[in-house]
Design an enzyme around this catalytic site. Structure first.
Site, mmCIF file in Angstrom:
data_model
loop_
_atom_site.group_PDB
_atom_site.id
_atom_site.type_symbol
_atom_site.label_atom_id
_atom_site.label_comp_id
_atom_site.label_asym_id
_atom_site.label_seq_id
_atom_site.Cartn_x
_atom_site.Cartn_y
_atom_site.Cartn_z
ATOM 1 N N ASN A 115 1.045 -1.175 0.183
ATOM 2 C CA ASN A 115 -0.041 0.055 0.071
ATOM 3 C C ASN A 115 0.881 1.006 -0.030
ATOM 4 O O ASN A 115 1.729 1.416 0.852
ATOM 5 C CB ASN A 115 -0.825 0.007 1.367
ATOM 6 C CG ASN A 115 -1.697 1.051 1.293
ATOM 7 O OD1 ASN A 115 -1.461 2.430 1.038
ATOM 8 N ND2 ASN A 115 -3.103 1.086 1.791
ATOM 9 N N HIS B 42 0.767 6.478 1.792
ATOM 10 C CA HIS B 42 1.546 7.184 2.578
ATOM 11 C C HIS B 42 2.515 8.019 1.674
ATOM 12 O O HIS B 42 3.027 9.201 2.251
ATOM 13 C CB HIS B 42 2.409 6.531 3.570
ATOM 14 C CG HIS B 42 1.762 6.227 4.824
ATOM 15 N ND1 HIS B 42 0.427 6.458 4.979
ATOM 16 C CD2 HIS B 42 2.144 5.290 5.812
ATOM 17 C CE1 HIS B 42 -0.041 5.946 6.123
ATOM 18 N NE2 HIS B 42 1.025 5.319 6.773
ATOM 19 N N HIS C 74 -5.688 3.801 -1.692
ATOM 20 C CA HIS C 74 -6.962 3.661 -1.304
ATOM 21 C C HIS C 74 -7.391 5.151 -1.907
ATOM 22 O O HIS C 74 -6.890 6.240 -1.298
ATOM 23 C CB HIS C 74 -6.922 3.550 0.297
ATOM 24 C CG HIS C 74 -8.533 3.830 0.821
ATOM 25 N ND1 HIS C 74 -8.531 3.642 2.394
ATOM 26 C CD2 HIS C 74 -9.618 4.113 0.418
ATOM 27 C CE1 HIS C 74 -9.812 3.848 2.578
ATOM 28 N NE2 HIS C 74 -10.520 4.169 1.300
ATOM 29 N N ARG D 51 -9.665 7.840 -1.205
ATOM 30 C CA ARG D 51 -10.783 8.077 -0.117
ATOM 31 C C ARG D 51 -11.512 9.260 -0.943
ATOM 32 O O ARG D 51 -11.199 9.967 -1.839
ATOM 33 C CB ARG D 51 -10.348 8.493 0.909
ATOM 34 C CG ARG D 51 -9.419 7.448 1.609
ATOM 35 C CD ARG D 51 -8.728 7.959 2.975
ATOM 36 N NE ARG D 51 -9.976 8.173 3.952
ATOM 37 C CZ ARG D 51 -10.172 7.306 4.928
ATOM 38 N NH1 ARG D 51 -9.277 6.254 5.061
ATOM 39 N NH2 ARG D 51 -11.229 7.210 5.703
ATOM 40 N N ARG E 69 -7.699 12.506 0.521
ATOM 41 C CA ARG E 69 -6.821 13.102 1.352
ATOM 42 C C ARG E 69 -5.332 12.599 1.090
ATOM 43 O O ARG E 69 -4.325 13.252 1.374
ATOM 44 C CB ARG E 69 -6.879 12.781 2.995
ATOM 45 C CG ARG E 69 -6.878 11.325 3.325
ATOM 46 C CD ARG E 69 -6.876 11.303 4.791
ATOM 47 N NE ARG E 69 -8.344 11.499 5.168
ATOM 48 C CZ ARG E 69 -8.626 10.490 6.384
ATOM 49 N NH1 ARG E 69 -7.812 9.792 7.018
ATOM 50 N NH2 ARG E 69 -9.893 10.663 6.700
ATOM 51 N N HIS E 70 -5.154 11.473 0.559
ATOM 52 C CA HIS E 70 -3.722 11.183 0.028
ATOM 53 C C HIS E 70 -3.851 10.807 -1.458
ATOM 54 O O HIS E 70 -3.364 11.852 -2.304
ATOM 55 C CB HIS E 70 -3.089 10.015 0.754
ATOM 56 C CG HIS E 70 -4.166 8.789 1.487
ATOM 57 N ND1 HIS E 70 -4.608 8.134 0.459
ATOM 58 C CD2 HIS E 70 -4.389 8.536 2.846
ATOM 59 C CE1 HIS E 70 -5.582 7.118 1.229
ATOM 60 N NE2 HIS E 70 -5.184 7.237 2.385
ATOM 61 N N GLU F 178 -8.663 0.288 -3.333
ATOM 62 C CA GLU F 178 -9.309 0.072 -2.151
ATOM 63 C C GLU F 178 -10.176 1.539 -2.121
ATOM 64 O O GLU F 178 -9.848 2.242 -2.534
ATOM 65 C CB GLU F 178 -8.450 0.472 -0.683
ATOM 66 C CG GLU F 178 -8.475 -0.667 0.137
ATOM 67 C CD GLU F 178 -7.450 -0.101 1.163
ATOM 68 O OE1 GLU F 178 -7.853 0.571 1.942
ATOM 69 O OE2 GLU F 178 -6.160 -0.928 1.482
ATOM 70 N N THR G 82 -8.494 3.109 8.171
ATOM 71 C CA THR G 82 -9.502 2.479 7.971
ATOM 72 C C THR G 82 -9.835 1.637 9.430
ATOM 73 O O THR G 82 -8.753 1.028 9.943
ATOM 74 C CB THR G 82 -9.576 1.219 7.039
ATOM 75 O OG1 THR G 82 -9.132 1.779 5.908
ATOM 76 C CG2 THR G 82 -10.849 0.635 6.623
ATOM 77 N N GLU H 166 -10.470 -9.975 2.928
ATOM 78 C CA GLU H 166 -9.340 -9.528 3.446
ATOM 79 C C GLU H 166 -9.429 -9.414 4.868
ATOM 80 O O GLU H 166 -10.479 -8.725 5.195
ATOM 81 C CB GLU H 166 -8.580 -8.260 3.177
ATOM 82 C CG GLU H 166 -7.402 -7.825 3.688
ATOM 83 C CD GLU H 166 -6.878 -6.415 2.851
ATOM 84 O OE1 GLU H 166 -6.863 -6.234 1.769
ATOM 85 O OE2 GLU H 166 -6.455 -5.828 3.851
ATOM 86 N N HIS I 24 -3.366 -4.965 7.687
ATOM 87 C CA HIS I 24 -3.656 -3.674 8.498
ATOM 88 C C HIS I 24 -2.795 -3.717 9.836
ATOM 89 O O HIS I 24 -3.081 -4.769 10.345
ATOM 90 C CB HIS I 24 -5.206 -3.477 9.011
ATOM 91 C CG HIS I 24 -5.099 -2.065 9.071
ATOM 92 N ND1 HIS I 24 -4.992 -1.243 10.296
ATOM 93 C CD2 HIS I 24 -5.980 -1.163 8.573
ATOM 94 C CE1 HIS I 24 -5.294 -0.210 10.126
ATOM 95 N NE2 HIS I 24 -5.959 -0.011 9.005
HETATM 96 N N1 PXP Z 1 -5.713 -3.288 4.107
HETATM 97 C C1 PXP Z 1 -6.724 -2.462 4.210
HETATM 98 C C2 PXP Z 1 -7.983 -2.785 3.835
HETATM 99 C C3 PXP Z 1 -6.322 -1.162 4.636
HETATM 100 O O1 PXP Z 1 -7.316 -0.155 4.574
HETATM 101 C C4 PXP Z 1 -5.174 -0.672 4.904
HETATM 102 C C5 PXP Z 1 -4.763 0.550 5.439
HETATM 103 O O2 PXP Z 1 -4.892 1.454 4.264
HETATM 104 C C6 PXP Z 1 -3.985 -1.808 4.833
HETATM 105 C C7 PXP Z 1 -4.390 -2.964 4.351
HETATM 106 C C8 PXP Z 1 -2.566 -1.508 5.251
HETATM 107 O O3 PXP Z 1 -2.457 -1.353 6.438
HETATM 108 P P1 PXP Z 1 -1.046 -0.595 7.095
HETATM 109 O O4 PXP Z 1 -0.753 0.610 6.373
HETATM 110 O O5 PXP Z 1 -1.362 -0.823 8.524
HETATM 111 O O6 PXP Z 1 -0.076 -1.633 6.734
#
Ligand code: PXP
Length: 235
Positions: free
Chosen positions: A6, A9, A42, A44, A48-49, A68, A99, A149, A189
């Site tokens: 992901n 960031h 993601h 959103r 925001r990102h 996402e 999330t 997931e 996550h």
């Molecule tokens: N899976 C989902 C559905 C998420 O929303 C996120 C965070 O955006 C992640 C995985 C990744 O989580 P993390 O950034 O804590 O590794």
């Protein structure tokens, strides 16, 4: 187990200055070089990102794009236009930092089933981001989505505490049930370079989606090394 990275960031840092650097697409190219299974962004509602143009650019890479998104008409239209390899449906609240919980599939079975169908019909793999409970796994298996997931946030928070085992067993049971019901099971996550190791104790997990810990490490080591270290831990 496969790795999905992901890269939201990267966009957060870019947006902090309102400029153009760092570019998520450059992170995407490094993910591709590292041969991860998928790149997750993601999009959103509040942008925001990750922004729409980031998704467009990343969708043109050869690596699978996992989009996402919330269960909204706007996002469904975008997904049907861009046709990412997969979408992961998540709950979205404006004020949350990330999330927070899983999608309540059991509580909105009809709505989600209707939402999933056009996506699956368009050849997109659909994954539902859910808490590891029997109720949510069973409901997910009725929607037509091929993947779930499992939300590993509670396990990650409990890691190293007396609650770790309880939270871990919830993931293990949910993964087993999901597979018995014909779903392919991913997880993610809050996973990091320590707590990820126990994911090997869960049979048949397909892909782990990891963002925060990889990007955090990448600040010091560079993204390529951060991804390769994680790949080594989960392979
Ligand atoms: N899976 C989902 C559905 C998420 O929303 C996120 C965070 O955006 C992640 C995985 C990744 O989580 P993390 O950034 O804590 O590794």
């Amino acid at each position: 187990m496969l790795l999905g990275v992901n890269i939201d960031h990267v966009a957060t840092v870019r947006n902090a200055r309102g400029g153009v650097e760092p570019q998520p697409i450059e992170a995407g190219k490094i993910c591709e070089k590292c041969q991860v299974r998928s790149i997750t962004t993601h999009l959103r509602e509040d942008r925001r990102h990750i922004k729409d143009e980031d998704v467009e650019k990343i969708s043109k890479l050869n690596t699978f794009l996992n989009l996402e998104m919330a269960v909204t008409d706007e996002m469904q239209k975008i997904a049907l236009r861009i046709k990412p390899h997969s979408v992961c449906l998540v709950p979205e609240k404006r004020q949350e930092v990330t999330t927070e919980g899983g999608l309540d599939v059991a509580g909105q079975l009809e709505k989600i089933t209707k939402f999933v169908k056009p996506l699956v019909d368009a050849g997109i793999e659909v994954s539902l981001f859910i808490d590891p409970t029997e109720e949510q796994v069973k409901a997910s298996s009725k929607t037509g989505a091929q993947f779930i997931e499992l939300h590993t946030g509670s396990y990650s928070n409990a890691y190293g505490t007396e609650n770790e085992e309880t939270e871990f067993q919830k993931l293990k049971s949910a993964a087993k049930l999901g597979q018995e019901l014909g779903l392919t099971v991913n997880a993610g996550h809050g996973l990091d370079y320590k707590n990820v190791k126990r994911m090997h104790e869960i049979d048949g997990l397909y892909e782990l989606n990891i963002g925060h810990s990889i990007i955090s490490k990448a600040i010091f080591t560079g993204l390529e090394q951060a991804i390769n270290e994680m790949k080594e831990l989960i392979k």
